[in-house]
Design an enzyme around this catalytic site. Structure first.
Site, PDB file in Angstrom:
ATOM      1  N   HIS A   1       4.697   4.696  -8.940  1.00 50.98           N
ATOM      2  CA  HIS A   1       4.122   4.963  -7.612  1.00 50.98           C
ATOM      3  C   HIS A   1       3.716   6.444  -7.508  1.00 50.98           C
ATOM      4  O   HIS A   1       2.611   6.763  -7.078  1.00 50.98           O
ATOM      5  CB  HIS A   1       5.134   4.589  -6.532  1.00 50.98           C
ATOM      6  N   GLU A   2       4.621   7.331  -7.928  1.00 48.74           N
ATOM      7  CA  GLU A   2       4.320   8.770  -7.854  1.00 48.74           C
ATOM      8  C   GLU A   2       3.122   9.128  -8.738  1.00 48.74           C
ATOM      9  O   GLU A   2       2.271   9.925  -8.355  1.00 48.74           O
ATOM     10  CB  GLU A   2       5.539   9.605  -8.260  1.00 48.74           C
TER      11      GLU A   2
ATOM     12  N   ASP B   1       1.315   2.231  -4.190  1.00 49.44           N
ATOM     13  CA  ASP B   1       2.134   1.024  -4.407  1.00 49.44           C
ATOM     14  C   ASP B   1       1.365   0.013  -5.250  1.00 49.44           C
ATOM     15  O   ASP B   1       1.903  -0.579  -6.193  1.00 49.44           O
ATOM     16  CB  ASP B   1       2.481   0.359  -3.065  1.00 49.44           C
TER      17      ASP B   1
ATOM     18  N   GLU C   1      -0.364   5.649   0.459  1.00 53.34           N
ATOM     19  CA  GLU C   1       0.892   5.040   0.001  1.00 53.34           C
ATOM     20  C   GLU C   1       0.669   3.594  -0.451  1.00 53.34           C
ATOM     21  O   GLU C   1       1.214   3.153  -1.457  1.00 53.34           O
ATOM     22  CB  GLU C   1       1.959   5.082   1.101  1.00 53.34           C
TER      23      GLU C   1
ATOM     24  N   HIS D   1      -0.186   8.432  -7.230  1.00 49.68           N
ATOM     25  CA  HIS D   1      -0.741   9.463  -6.345  1.00 49.68           C
ATOM     26  C   HIS D   1      -1.624  10.447  -7.127  1.00 49.68           C
ATOM     27  O   HIS D   1      -2.634  10.913  -6.624  1.00 49.68           O
ATOM     28  CB  HIS D   1       0.374  10.238  -5.649  1.00 49.68           C
TER      29      HIS D   1
HETATM   30 ZN   LIG Z   1       4.102   7.902  -2.139  1.00 49.62          ZN
END
Ligand SMILES: [Zn+2]
Length: 433
Positions: A278-279, A360, A356, A282
């Site tokens: 997930h990070e 995800d 976000e 980004h």
């Molecule tokens: Zn996040």
């Protein structure tokens, strides 16, 4: 222009009060939105007693937040209408220093007094509220050494930056805002480098993750998506709080990931990989770059606006200050700007909530394992006693992340054709068990 002083006073006063009322309304709605029924999704990870506790945690924090905000507002109004700004200005002027030293003193005294006054609130939050709910691990000794370190650091870094800004506005004329902006950009860049290498090690210990299945899994995943990960660190977050987290530092080819020890304790290898995915999402989706560019642009606009308002007599009269000065103008502009700031932060948060979902989705698709991210999110929420059913208006005002149930629904919709887009988290649906 004859009404301008009063007009500015009324404008700032009414936006401060409106902001306070809007936030209080959101708090009130948020508490009313608590649902005693445990959401269906969480039946397997929450027991009834702990769920009730999480709602109690929210109530206690909301009440305390309301008291703090009321106190802060009352204090600001008392200082303002008691002529505090004017008295302080006269005091620093009487010391007869040059405008930069006077500015540092003016700002320093204001900030330091604010810090001292808010200290009892911070002590109560850490040693009473967080303690009561089992999060606090900070000893009083650690609390005060942290405090002293942050005062020294912010005096050095903030003092340096403020001196530059004051000097530019004092001596460079109409183009000063542009030089301030450039200084601001250099400062942001320097901070990106200084924080992980010099500042964070002053507060926590960072140890490289030991070789083993977790390290192999993380490196294997990073390689599979072609992500330049140079190092993985474990941070002793448990020395302050039981809450857990993970984040990236560094840039370019030299990125490092930091995992809280508390996170490693709670999550399985698959879940940790999905959190890291997930990070990394980004980065891959350019969210980090976008946020950096937006904040740089925003800073430019703010410095430009400051240059327009900084010597406006009406602004100084509104705060009962007779002499125009750059340093006081900066503080008053900050108060004048607060409604625009609130508006901008609403846009930024809405955009961040969208990001976000994207991160995800990225994690779910690249790990081919949406289920692990779902269980990881559930564990995080339970462990941190997050609010599972926040009110939509509260989310709109305060959340940089979508409510966890909406993220879970979005994740479950991935790969199910015709089931709507990710951005449409069926919020209300999550509440009916
Ligand atoms: Zn996040």
């Amino acid at each position: 222009m004859f009404f301008s002083d009063q007009f500015i006073t009324i404008l700032i006063l009414s936006t401060l009060i409106t902001g306070f009322l809007i936030n209080s309304l959101a708090d009130f709605l948020n508490l009313g939105h608590l649902n005693p029924q445990l959401p269906h999704e969480f039946l397997d990870v929450y027991d009834r007693a702990k769920y009730t506790r999480s709602q109690h945690y929210l109530r206690v924090n909301t009440r305390f937040g309301f008291i703090t905000a009321s106190f802060d507002l009352a204090l600001l109004l008392a200082f303002w209408f008691g002529g505090g700004f004017g008295l302080l200005d006269t005091y620093v002027r009487d010391l007869g220093q040059n405008p930069i030293i006077s500015g540092l003193l003016f700002t320093g005294i204001l900030l330091f007094s604010k810090l001292l006054i808010s200290l009892p609130f911070k002590l109560y939050a850490t040693f009473v509220i967080e303690e009561k709910f089992g999060f606090n691990q900070t000893s009083p000794g650690l609390f005060f050494t942290d405090l002293i370190k942050s005062i020294v650091l912010s005096t050095l870094l903030g003092g340096l930056f403020l001196s530059l800004i004051l000097w530019f506005f004092e001596s460079l004329g109409p183009l000063a805002w542009f030089f301030c902006w450039m200084a601001g950009i250099s400062f942001i860049m320097a901070i990106q480098y200084i924080v992980p290498t010099w500042i964070m090690p002053l507060f926590n210990r960072f140890t490289p993750l030991e070789p083993g299945p977790l390290k192999e899994a993380i490196l294997g995943y990073a390689e599979s998506i072609d992500f330049p990960l140079s190092q993985i660190f474990v941070m002793d977050g448990s020395k302050r709080s039981g809450k857990s987290n993970a984040f990236f530092t560094g840039f370019g080819k030299n990125k490092r990931i930091v995992l809280f020890d508390t996170l490693i304790e709670q999550q399985t290898t698959e879940e940790l990989v999905s959190i890291i995915a997930h990070e990394m999402g980004h980065f891959k989706k350019k969210h980090i770059l976008k946020r950096l560019l937006v904040s740089i642009l925003q800073m430019g606009v703010i410095f430009f606006l400051i240059s327009l308002f900084i010597s406006h007599q009406g602004l100084f009269h509104a705060f009962f200050v007779d002499t125009v000065s750059v340093y006081a103008g900066l503080i008053f502009f900050g108060l004048l700007f607060s409604p625009i700031d609130l508006f901008l932060s609403l846009i930024m948060q809405a955009s961040s909530r969208k990001d976000e979902y994207q991160a995800d989705k990225f994690a779910a698709l690249t790990t081919k394992d949406p289920h692990s991210l779902v269980t990881a999110l559930k564990k995080l929420s339970v462990h941190n006693l997050s609010n599972l059913t926040p009110h939509p208006f509260y989310v709109f005002l305060n959340y940089s992340h979508p409510p966890v149930l909406e993220r879970i629904y979005a994740l479950k919709n991935i790969g199910t054709p015709g089931k709507g887009t990710l951005e449409k988290g069926p919020h209300e649906k999550g509440l009916t068990p």
